[in-house]
Design a protein around this motif. Structure first.
Motif, mmCIF file in Angstrom:
data_model
loop_
_atom_site.group_PDB
_atom_site.id
_atom_site.type_symbol
_atom_site.label_atom_id
_atom_site.label_comp_id
_atom_site.label_asym_id
_atom_site.label_seq_id
_atom_site.Cartn_x
_atom_site.Cartn_y
_atom_site.Cartn_z
ATOM 1 N N GLN A 12 -5.120 50.103 -6.813
ATOM 2 C CA GLN A 12 -4.129 49.118 -7.233
ATOM 3 C C GLN A 12 -3.710 48.211 -6.076
ATOM 4 O O GLN A 12 -3.603 46.990 -6.235
ATOM 5 N N LYS A 13 -3.482 48.801 -4.921
ATOM 6 C CA LYS A 13 -3.050 47.999 -3.763
ATOM 7 C C LYS A 13 -4.109 46.987 -3.344
ATOM 8 O O LYS A 13 -3.784 45.828 -3.034
ATOM 9 N N VAL A 14 -5.370 47.406 -3.330
ATOM 10 C CA VAL A 14 -6.442 46.488 -2.932
ATOM 11 C C VAL A 14 -6.567 45.356 -3.954
ATOM 12 O O VAL A 14 -6.729 44.181 -3.586
ATOM 13 N N ALA A 15 -6.475 45.680 -5.232
ATOM 14 C CA ALA A 15 -6.560 44.650 -6.269
ATOM 15 C C ALA A 15 -5.415 43.649 -6.144
ATOM 16 O O ALA A 15 -5.623 42.433 -6.199
ATOM 17 N N LEU A 16 -4.216 44.145 -5.953
ATOM 18 C CA LEU A 16 -3.055 43.261 -5.812
ATOM 19 C C LEU A 16 -3.155 42.419 -4.540
ATOM 20 O O LEU A 16 -2.754 41.255 -4.526
ATOM 21 N N HIS A 17 -3.693 43.001 -3.481
ATOM 22 C CA HIS A 17 -3.874 42.292 -2.211
ATOM 23 C C HIS A 17 -4.839 41.117 -2.378
ATOM 24 O O HIS A 17 -4.535 39.988 -1.966
ATOM 25 N N GLU A 18 -6.000 41.373 -2.988
ATOM 26 C CA GLU A 18 -7.000 40.308 -3.138
ATOM 27 C C GLU A 18 -6.504 39.229 -4.095
ATOM 28 O O GLU A 18 -6.754 38.035 -3.877
ATOM 29 N N LEU A 19 -5.807 39.622 -5.138
ATOM 30 C CA LEU A 19 -5.236 38.634 -6.052
ATOM 31 C C LEU A 19 -4.155 37.820 -5.339
ATOM 32 O O LEU A 19 -3.990 36.619 -5.590
ATOM 33 N N GLY A 20 -3.442 38.466 -4.418
ATOM 34 C CA GLY A 20 -2.468 37.753 -3.611
ATOM 35 C C GLY A 20 -3.116 36.647 -2.788
ATOM 36 O O GLY A 20 -2.568 35.541 -2.652
ATOM 37 N N HIS A 21 -4.310 36.919 -2.242
ATOM 38 C CA HIS A 21 -5.050 35.882 -1.521
ATOM 39 C C HIS A 21 -5.374 34.717 -2.461
ATOM 40 O O HIS A 21 -5.232 33.547 -2.104
ATOM 41 N N ASN A 22 -5.842 35.039 -3.669
ATOM 42 C CA ASN A 22 -6.147 33.988 -4.632
ATOM 43 C C ASN A 22 -4.924 33.127 -4.933
ATOM 44 O O ASN A 22 -5.036 31.924 -5.174
ATOM 45 N N LEU A 23 -3.766 33.737 -4.893
ATOM 46 C CA LEU A 23 -2.527 33.015 -5.169
ATOM 47 C C LEU A 23 -2.062 32.173 -3.983
ATOM 48 O O LEU A 23 -1.049 31.478 -4.066
ATOM 49 N N GLY A 24 -2.814 32.264 -2.875
ATOM 50 C CA GLY A 24 -2.500 31.432 -1.721
ATOM 51 C C GLY A 24 -1.865 32.165 -0.557
ATOM 52 O O GLY A 24 -1.477 31.539 0.436
ATOM 53 N N LEU A 25 -1.747 33.479 -0.662
ATOM 54 C CA LEU A 25 -1.086 34.243 0.393
ATOM 55 C C LEU A 25 -2.073 34.662 1.486
ATOM 56 O O LEU A 25 -3.098 35.287 1.195
ATOM 57 N N PRO A 26 -1.758 34.376 2.749
ATOM 58 C CA PRO A 26 -2.560 34.884 3.863
ATOM 59 C C PRO A 26 -2.120 36.317 4.171
ATOM 60 O O PRO A 26 -1.249 36.876 3.486
ATOM 61 N N HIS A 27 -2.693 36.915 5.199
ATOM 62 C CA HIS A 27 -2.232 38.236 5.613
ATOM 63 C C HIS A 27 -0.799 38.150 6.136
ATOM 64 O O HIS A 27 -0.410 37.152 6.734
ATOM 65 N N CYS A 28 -0.055 39.200 5.877
ATOM 66 C CA CYS A 28 1.372 39.230 6.231
ATOM 67 C C CYS A 28 1.593 40.126 7.456
ATOM 68 O O CYS A 28 0.934 41.160 7.602
ATOM 69 N N LYS A 29 2.535 39.735 8.317
ATOM 70 C CA LYS A 29 2.839 40.523 9.510
ATOM 71 C C LYS A 29 3.755 41.705 9.216
ATOM 72 O O LYS A 29 3.900 42.604 10.048
ATOM 73 N N ASN A 30 4.362 41.703 8.035
ATOM 74 C CA ASN A 30 5.213 42.826 7.627
ATOM 75 C C ASN A 30 4.329 44.043 7.369
ATOM 76 O O ASN A 30 3.481 44.038 6.469
#
Length: 205
Positions: A156-174
């Protein structure tokens, strides 16, 4: 013909016009993938992003994407290009899901292959998605764990992470945000939350 059938199937369930407010994501099993994995990802996407989710009948990964440099696997970048070519306009995002190993070429900020080149020319990954693109792919191959709860959480985390990239999100420092860079270790995925941090959430809202 496959693309036509794919579009017709999608239109039958969703209609061919996009709704004004609800974003649509489709999950496409690439080969034989456990329905439990697919359902788990669908639930996570609905809960975190509030998208409509469609599960599409499986198709095989084209054999031309197969490589065997360090180990047998499929090129994630080529899979993404393929998914873009079959994604109907009625779908906002298309995610391929496979139980096969996938890989990419890791590059530095200048576009050159990271050193040592042999190590990074074909690098196995958990998932892959370009920032601002509309397709992604994830693999369960490197996420396995004897603890089923841990395994499903990783998927689930990997899927949400990759979809987050599609939504325009880069890697987060948090370091607890699910958009945190895995930094080549499964420990990062186990550590992060299954949620966007406030800063990342604000960016997509």
């Amino acid at each position: 013909m496959k693309k036509i059938l794919f579009i017709l199937f999608t239109c039958a369930l969703f209609g061919c016009g996009k709704s004004e407010n609800k974003i649509k994501a489709s999950l496409l099993p690439l080969g034989n993938v456990s329905s439990g994995y697919i359902d788990s990802i669908s639930v996570a996407i609905k809960n975190e992003y509030n998208f409509d989710v469609l599960i599409i009948p499986e198709i095989k990964i084209p054999e031309k994407f197969f490589i065997n440099i360090k180990s047998p696997r499929y090129r994630a970048d080529l899979i993404i290009k393929y998914l873009l070519s079959i994604k109907p306009d009625s779908v906002d995002y298309l995610m391929g899901i496979t139980e096969q190993d996938i890989s990419v070429t890791k590059r530095d900020e200048t576009g050159n292959i990271k050193n040592p080149e042999l190590k990074y020319s074909d690098w196995g990954v958990f998932g892959f998605g370009y920032v601002g693109n509309s397709s992604s792919v994830i693999s369960t191959f490197r996420l396995k764990n004897e603890n089923e709860k841990v395994f499903y959480s990783r998927i689930q985390k990997v899927a949400l992470h990759e979809l987050g990239h599609n939504l325009g999100l880069p890697h987060c420092k948090n370091k607890t945000c699910m958009m945190c860079d895995a930094a080549e270790t499964i420990k990062t995925i186990d550590r992060v939350n299954k949620l966007l941090c406030d800063d990342c959430r604000a960016k997509i809202q």
